[in-house]
Design a protein around this motif. Sequence first.
Motif, mmCIF file in Angstrom:
data_model
loop_
_atom_site.group_PDB
_atom_site.id
_atom_site.type_symbol
_atom_site.label_atom_id
_atom_site.label_comp_id
_atom_site.label_asym_id
_atom_site.label_seq_id
_atom_site.Cartn_x
_atom_site.Cartn_y
_atom_site.Cartn_z
ATOM 1 N N ASP A 124 5.373 -14.748 6.138
ATOM 2 C CA ASP A 124 4.938 -13.544 5.445
ATOM 3 C C ASP A 124 5.862 -12.437 5.696
ATOM 4 O O ASP A 124 5.893 -11.537 4.850
ATOM 5 N N ALA A 125 6.456 -12.462 6.444
ATOM 6 C CA ALA A 125 7.278 -10.943 6.978
ATOM 7 C C ALA A 125 8.591 -11.089 6.231
ATOM 8 O O ALA A 125 8.985 -10.267 5.534
ATOM 9 N N GLY A 126 8.958 -12.411 6.059
ATOM 10 C CA GLY A 126 10.185 -12.638 5.148
ATOM 11 C C GLY A 126 9.691 -12.361 3.704
ATOM 12 O O GLY A 126 10.436 -11.690 3.037
ATOM 13 N N ARG A 127 8.586 -12.789 3.330
ATOM 14 C CA ARG A 127 8.185 -12.483 1.838
ATOM 15 C C ARG A 127 8.194 -11.153 1.549
ATOM 16 O O ARG A 127 8.684 -10.524 0.444
ATOM 17 N N VAL A 128 7.645 -10.108 2.415
ATOM 18 C CA VAL A 128 7.296 -8.853 2.293
ATOM 19 C C VAL A 128 8.784 -8.138 2.422
ATOM 20 O O VAL A 128 8.875 -7.183 1.540
ATOM 21 N N LEU A 180 6.709 0.335 -1.501
ATOM 22 C CA LEU A 180 5.527 0.163 -0.608
ATOM 23 C C LEU A 180 4.437 -0.513 -1.401
ATOM 24 O O LEU A 180 3.799 -1.557 -0.828
ATOM 25 N N GLU A 181 4.228 -0.294 -2.559
ATOM 26 C CA GLU A 181 3.438 -1.046 -3.466
ATOM 27 C C GLU A 181 3.926 -2.622 -3.492
ATOM 28 O O GLU A 181 2.863 -3.642 -3.508
ATOM 29 N N ALA A 182 5.149 -2.611 -3.794
ATOM 30 C CA ALA A 182 5.564 -4.100 -3.701
ATOM 31 C C ALA A 182 5.361 -4.842 -2.473
ATOM 32 O O ALA A 182 4.791 -6.033 -2.527
ATOM 33 N N ALA A 183 5.251 -4.091 -1.290
ATOM 34 C CA ALA A 183 4.809 -4.870 0.064
ATOM 35 C C ALA A 183 3.326 -5.111 -0.173
ATOM 36 O O ALA A 183 2.931 -6.355 0.215
ATOM 37 N N ARG A 184 2.555 -4.177 -0.661
ATOM 38 C CA ARG A 184 1.107 -4.284 -0.660
ATOM 39 C C ARG A 184 0.795 -5.533 -1.566
ATOM 40 O O ARG A 184 -0.152 -6.192 -1.106
ATOM 41 N N LEU A 185 1.572 -5.937 -2.610
ATOM 42 C CA LEU A 185 1.057 -6.597 -3.367
ATOM 43 C C LEU A 185 1.758 -8.047 -3.073
ATOM 44 O O LEU A 185 1.530 -9.096 -3.855
ATOM 45 N N THR A 186 2.451 -8.289 -2.006
ATOM 46 C CA THR A 186 3.102 -9.538 -1.667
ATOM 47 C C THR A 186 2.004 -10.582 -1.128
ATOM 48 O O THR A 186 1.118 -10.081 -0.590
ATOM 49 N N GLY A 187 2.254 -11.547 -1.711
ATOM 50 C CA GLY A 187 1.015 -12.724 -1.181
ATOM 51 C C GLY A 187 1.405 -13.019 0.327
ATOM 52 O O GLY A 187 2.320 -12.700 0.925
ATOM 53 N N SER A 188 0.426 -13.341 1.001
ATOM 54 C CA SER A 188 0.141 -13.660 2.385
ATOM 55 C C SER A 188 -0.722 -14.891 2.779
ATOM 56 O O SER A 188 -1.331 -15.229 2.079
ATOM 57 N N SER A 189 -0.193 -15.476 4.110
ATOM 58 C CA SER A 189 -0.923 -16.624 4.432
ATOM 59 C C SER A 189 -2.532 -16.587 4.435
ATOM 60 O O SER A 189 -2.947 -15.430 4.764
ATOM 61 N N MET A 190 -3.338 -17.273 3.249
ATOM 62 C CA MET A 190 -4.666 -17.100 3.324
ATOM 63 C C MET A 190 -5.272 -15.881 2.795
ATOM 64 O O MET A 190 -6.244 -15.663 3.296
ATOM 65 N N ASN A 191 -4.362 -14.921 2.257
ATOM 66 C CA ASN A 191 -4.646 -13.689 1.647
ATOM 67 C C ASN A 191 -4.936 -12.842 2.797
ATOM 68 O O ASN A 191 -5.957 -11.979 2.514
ATOM 69 N N THR A 192 -4.635 -12.918 4.088
ATOM 70 C CA THR A 192 -4.831 -12.211 5.166
ATOM 71 C C THR A 192 -4.624 -10.735 5.025
ATOM 72 O O THR A 192 -4.970 -9.953 5.717
ATOM 73 N N GLN A 193 -3.353 -10.619 4.340
ATOM 74 C CA GLN A 193 -2.729 -9.324 4.087
ATOM 75 C C GLN A 193 -2.562 -8.552 5.785
ATOM 76 O O GLN A 193 -3.048 -7.355 5.784
ATOM 77 N N ASP A 220 10.275 -8.787 -0.961
ATOM 78 C CA ASP A 220 9.876 -8.031 -2.224
ATOM 79 C C ASP A 220 10.112 -6.465 -2.076
ATOM 80 O O ASP A 220 10.575 -5.908 -3.188
ATOM 81 N N MET A 221 10.008 -5.938 -0.956
ATOM 82 C CA MET A 221 10.570 -4.399 -0.934
ATOM 83 C C MET A 221 11.959 -4.396 -1.080
ATOM 84 O O MET A 221 12.249 -3.360 -1.836
#
Length: 173
Positions: free
Chosen positions: A90-94, A30-43, A97-98
Amino acid sequence: MDAFEAISTKLEAREFASKKVPGETKKKILEAARLTGSSMNTQHWRFVLVQDRSNLKRLASDSISGKWVEGADFAIIILTDPKVPGSNIDAGRVVQDMELAAWNFGVASGIYTGVGEASLRKDYSIPDELKPSAVLGFGYPKRKTLGKKNRKPLEELVFPERYGVKLKASDLS
């Protein structure tokens, strides 16, 4: 495990052993998910952690393509905000990473996107403004999942400078 080794050995899993994944490992996933980059850092993503056997069974019944998730030790529903540009990326990136974080600890995973959205929303209280982008099931693999991946060679996928130009070894030096 080195990142390249994780990428080169991780295969999708649909069957899991009965061994429980420790809480500390789940937290790192879950931390790996939280730390993943997102579009415009919107998280903008949110995650529903599903661990209870009855809820995993319900998740499987809400699925079109992931009935196997019932046998996972736990699952994570990935929710994204479709108003955010790049939310699908962003969904694919997270997800990636997980999955790689999990594999680092020997925890296998599988993904599916086919869900009965209405029932999934109801069963897991998913708000209308978030889109269920994917579901990941996790657990220790039932079978050995290391192996040779069936992938096309680089020469079929990479074109130096212009599409259609054949890749040569010297192009990578």
